[in-house]
Design a protein around this motif. Structure first.
Motif, PDB file in Angstrom:
ATOM      1  N   HIS A 188      -1.891 -12.507   1.617  1.00 49.80           N
ATOM      2  CA  HIS A 188      -2.803 -11.370   1.487  1.00 49.80           C
ATOM      3  C   HIS A 188      -2.674 -10.449   2.694  1.00 49.80           C
ATOM      4  CE1 HIS A 188      -4.627 -14.141  -1.395  1.00 49.80           C
ATOM      5  NE2 HIS A 188      -5.342 -13.139  -1.872  1.00 49.80           N
ATOM      6  N   HIS A 189      -2.926  -9.166   2.466  1.00 50.82           N
ATOM      7  CA  HIS A 189      -3.068  -8.194   3.549  1.00 50.82           C
ATOM      8  C   HIS A 189      -4.552  -8.053   3.866  1.00 50.82           C
ATOM      9  CE1 HIS A 189       1.048  -6.461   3.265  1.00 50.82           C
ATOM     10  NE2 HIS A 189       0.926  -6.701   1.970  1.00 50.82           N
ATOM     11  N   VAL A 190      -4.876  -7.942   5.138  1.00 43.38           N
ATOM     12  CA  VAL A 190      -6.231  -7.551   5.523  1.00 43.38           C
ATOM     13  C   VAL A 190      -6.266  -6.029   5.572  1.00 43.38           C
ATOM     14  CG1 VAL A 190      -7.965  -7.562   7.352  1.00 43.38           C
ATOM     15  CG2 VAL A 190      -6.681  -9.648   6.829  1.00 43.38           C
ATOM     16  N   VAL A 191      -7.252  -5.438   4.915  1.00 48.10           N
ATOM     17  CA  VAL A 191      -7.412  -3.984   4.902  1.00 48.10           C
ATOM     18  C   VAL A 191      -8.790  -3.648   5.460  1.00 48.10           C
ATOM     19  CG1 VAL A 191      -7.512  -1.904   3.483  1.00 48.10           C
ATOM     20  CG2 VAL A 191      -5.910  -3.728   2.896  1.00 48.10           C
ATOM     21  N   LEU A 192      -8.822  -2.750   6.431  1.00 47.29           N
ATOM     22  CA  LEU A 192     -10.076  -2.242   6.983  1.00 47.29           C
ATOM     23  C   LEU A 192     -10.086  -0.732   6.815  1.00 47.29           C
ATOM     24  CD1 LEU A 192     -10.186  -4.224  10.361  1.00 47.29           C
ATOM     25  CD2 LEU A 192     -11.266  -4.851   8.195  1.00 47.29           C
ATOM     26  N   ARG A 209     -10.000  -2.632  -7.263  1.00 46.79           N
ATOM     27  CA  ARG A 209      -9.177  -2.408  -8.462  1.00 46.79           C
ATOM     28  C   ARG A 209      -7.693  -2.330  -8.123  1.00 46.79           C
ATOM     29  NH1 ARG A 209      -9.141   3.277 -11.873  1.00 46.79           N
ATOM     30  NH2 ARG A 209      -7.409   2.754 -13.274  1.00 46.79           N
ATOM     31  N   TYR A 210      -7.353  -1.487  -7.158  1.00 48.21           N
ATOM     32  CA  TYR A 210      -5.942  -1.259  -6.859  1.00 48.21           C
ATOM     33  C   TYR A 210      -5.355  -2.317  -5.917  1.00 48.21           C
ATOM     34  CZ  TYR A 210      -6.546   3.296  -9.063  1.00 48.21           C
ATOM     35  OH  TYR A 210      -6.794   4.297  -9.968  1.00 48.21           O
ATOM     36  N   GLY A 211      -6.224  -3.107  -5.297  1.00 44.92           N
ATOM     37  CA  GLY A 211      -5.735  -4.151  -4.403  1.00 44.92           C
ATOM     38  C   GLY A 211      -5.524  -5.485  -5.093  1.00 44.92           C
ATOM     39  N   SER A 212      -5.835  -5.546  -6.387  1.00 42.79           N
ATOM     40  CA  SER A 212      -5.702  -6.788  -7.147  1.00 42.79           C
ATOM     41  C   SER A 212      -4.396  -6.819  -7.926  1.00 42.79           C
ATOM     42  CB  SER A 212      -6.873  -6.938  -8.128  1.00 42.79           C
ATOM     43  OG  SER A 212      -8.113  -6.979  -7.456  1.00 42.79           O
ATOM     44  N   THR A 213      -3.935  -8.017  -8.207  1.00 44.44           N
ATOM     45  CA  THR A 213      -2.797  -8.235  -9.096  1.00 44.44           C
ATOM     46  C   THR A 213      -3.205  -9.305 -10.096  1.00 44.44           C
ATOM     47  OG1 THR A 213      -1.899  -9.829  -7.501  1.00 44.44           O
ATOM     48  CG2 THR A 213      -1.023  -7.584  -7.415  1.00 44.44           C
ATOM     49  N   LEU A 230      -9.373  -8.264   1.361  1.00 40.67           N
ATOM     50  CA  LEU A 230      -8.150  -9.057   1.301  1.00 40.67           C
ATOM     51  C   LEU A 230      -7.468  -8.684  -0.004  1.00 40.67           C
ATOM     52  CD1 LEU A 230      -9.453 -12.574   2.427  1.00 40.67           C
ATOM     53  CD2 LEU A 230      -8.351 -10.810   3.811  1.00 40.67           C
ATOM     54  N   VAL A 231      -6.231  -8.216   0.074  1.00 41.18           N
ATOM     55  CA  VAL A 231      -5.540  -7.722  -1.118  1.00 41.18           C
ATOM     56  C   VAL A 231      -4.145  -8.328  -1.204  1.00 41.18           C
ATOM     57  CG1 VAL A 231      -6.807  -5.539  -1.005  1.00 41.18           C
ATOM     58  CG2 VAL A 231      -4.553  -5.703   0.061  1.00 41.18           C
ATOM     59  N   THR A 232      -3.661  -8.477  -2.434  1.00 37.82           N
ATOM     60  CA  THR A 232      -2.279  -8.911  -2.638  1.00 37.82           C
ATOM     61  C   THR A 232      -1.383  -7.718  -2.940  1.00 37.82           C
ATOM     62  OG1 THR A 232      -2.856  -9.374  -4.949  1.00 37.82           O
ATOM     63  CG2 THR A 232      -2.853 -11.234  -3.423  1.00 37.82           C
ATOM     64  N   ARG A 233      -1.999  -6.559  -3.099  1.00 38.22           N
ATOM     65  CA  ARG A 233      -1.255  -5.323  -3.356  1.00 38.22           C
ATOM     66  C   ARG A 233      -1.870  -4.216  -2.506  1.00 38.22           C
ATOM     67  NH1 ARG A 233      -1.963  -0.765  -6.320  1.00 38.22           N
ATOM     68  NH2 ARG A 233      -0.100   0.215  -7.219  1.00 38.22           N
ATOM     69  N   VAL A 246      -3.947  -1.328   7.350  1.00 43.25           N
ATOM     70  CA  VAL A 246      -3.433  -2.485   6.618  1.00 43.25           C
ATOM     71  C   VAL A 246      -2.689  -3.424   7.563  1.00 43.25           C
ATOM     72  CG1 VAL A 246      -2.008  -3.252   4.686  1.00 43.25           C
ATOM     73  CG2 VAL A 246      -3.188  -1.035   4.570  1.00 43.25           C
ATOM     74  N   GLY A 247      -3.155  -4.664   7.641  1.00 46.58           N
ATOM     75  CA  GLY A 247      -2.474  -5.670   8.443  1.00 46.58           C
ATOM     76  C   GLY A 247      -1.313  -6.271   7.672  1.00 46.58           C
ATOM     77  N   PRO A 248      -0.418  -6.996   8.338  1.00 48.82           N
ATOM     78  CA  PRO A 248       0.728  -7.609   7.658  1.00 48.82           C
ATOM     79  C   PRO A 248       0.283  -8.708   6.697  1.00 48.82           C
ATOM     80  CG  PRO A 248       0.575  -8.396   9.916  1.00 48.82           C
ATOM     81  CD  PRO A 248      -0.432  -7.294   9.785  1.00 48.82           C
ATOM     82  N   ALA A 249       1.074  -8.949   5.653  1.00 44.39           N
ATOM     83  CA  ALA A 249       0.763 -10.008   4.696  1.00 44.39           C
ATOM     84  C   ALA A 249       0.844 -11.362   5.391  1.00 44.39           C
ATOM     85  CB  ALA A 249       1.724  -9.952   3.517  1.00 44.39           C
TER      86      ALA A 249
END
Length: 395
Positions: A188-192, A209-213, A230-233, A246-249
């Motif tokens: 997952h990427h951490v997004v703030l 919505r857009y951070g999900s897969t 926390l997003v996979t996309r 966006v942090g690294p996966a």
């Protein structure tokens, strides 16, 4: 003289058949509602038996049940919700059960020659019982829905805080992550970030919505006054409406590292300009938040000498920043600042005089780029929040 049938006498006959009617209702529910396949026949028949008893009581008393704060309808609804049933199926199952009761009531009424007026009254009462159940079921469902939303919101924040903290992943955390729709085996990427236009609620919804897969829902919550996820996309679709750091996966166990990177990126980028920022776009600037000593040394060298100049000191720093942003091309910088080229040259010379540096020196360019990246904004000498780290005395 034969006894005249009454609603009470018909109700008594139906009570004697309650178990048979209840089992027929259970079979009808299983046949018509596939979602109820996981609920045993005895469980369904038990609920249907209560429905028969409630219907017969209404026929005997001549009125439908009154609202009871935690009565039979609410308890049944609560149990079915816990068993995973949707409210539509719960109501439909009750209607099927009521149909079995009503059909048998009409048959017995005919067999016993119940007067038409009484038959109509009994039929109306049974449907009023149905309306009573539906009303109470909906009330219970709404109460449950509100409680579930609150519970889930608290759980989302708690899970997100735990993962962002960098704590070791407790074995109990994985099932909690799965229960929130996430895939604990995916990186997952951490997004703030935060929106620069529109509502925060819509921003969070679009981030989810857009951070999900498929099979891996994003986890989004408000933490410390900002949106964290926390997003996979990577949700590039909303980059034009807010700031995304966006942090690294990383796997769950290493999300603390991704969170630190996202924190540093967020501290480095302008808070009012929408855009998506990650380690590749911020590049060497990622070193700034973790090297506060260097920042303080460079501010002492290039910013503090300008402070005695007042507003002109700010103008000088703005001018130098614009000059670097335009690759030190005098004509381009002067055009951007809407000043004469000689005015630009005068300002640059004054900056060199006050700081004792040469703008032709590569070392000066590197150091200035560093210190300018820490500015809160043009028009000020203040440092951007979160840049300098813990203050320690200079050696």
């Amino acid at each position: 003289m034969p006894m005249v049938a009454t609603l009470a006498s018909v109700a008594a006959l139906l009570r004697a058949e309650a178990e048979r009617i209840a089992r027929k209702a259970a079979d009808d529910i299983h046949r018509e509602l596939p979602g109820y396949a996981s609920i045993g026949r005895d469980d369904l028949a038990g609920s249907a038996w209560l429905n028969v008893a409630r219907g017969m009581s209404s026929l005997e008393e001549g009125e439908a049940p009154r609202d009871v704060p935690d009565g039979e309808a609410r308890r049944t609804t609560r149990r079915r919700i816990r068993q995973g049933m949707a409210i539509e199926d719960i109501i439909r199952a009750y209607r099927i059960s009521l149909n079995a009761i009503h059909d048998r009531f009409i048959e017995v009424a005919r067999e016993r020659s119940l007067p038409a007026e009484s038959t109509l009254r009994g039929s109306t009462l049974l449907w009023e019982v149905g309306d009573w159940f539906v009303a109470d079921a909906v009330k219970e469902y709404r109460t449950h829905a509100v409680s579930e939303v609150v519970r889930r919101s608290v759980e989302e924040v708690d899970v997100l805080r735990t993962l962002l903290s960098g704590s070791s992943v407790d074995p109990t955390l994985r099932p909690r992550v799965r229960a929130l729709g996430m895939d604990p085996d995916r990186d997952h990427h951490v997004v703030l970030g935060h929106p620069t236009s529109g509502s925060r609620e819509q921003w969070a919804a679009d981030l989810a919505r857009y951070g999900s897969t498929p099979g891996a829902a994003a986890l989004v919550a408000e933490i410390s006054g900002r949106t964290a996820a926390l997003v996979t996309r990577i949700p590039r679709e909303i980059a034009g409406r807010g700031v995304l750091a966006v942090g690294p996966a990383a796997p769950l166990r290493d999300l603390g590292t991704s969170a630190v990177a996202a924190e540093h990126i967020l501290a480095l980028v302008p808070g009012e300009i929408p855009g998506l920022h990650d380690p590749s776009t911020v590049s060497w600037r990622l070193a700034i938040p973790v090297t506060p000593l260097a920042t303080r040394l460079l501010r002492r060298r290039y910013v503090e000498p300008l402070m005695d100049e007042g507003d002109f000191g700010v103008i000088l720093l703005d001018t130098v920043q614009a000059h670097l942003e335009h690759d030190r091309v005098v004509r381009a910088t002067a055009r951007a600042l809407v000043i004469h080229q000689n005015t630009l040259r005068h300002r640059l010379a004054r900056f060199e005089e006050l700081t004792g540096c040469s703008l032709e020196s590569t070392n000066t360019i590197v150091e200035l780029s560093w210190v300018l990246a820490t500015r809160r904004d043009t028009g000020t000498l203040d440092v951007r929040p979160g840049i300098t780290g813990e203050e320690r005395p200079l050696p």
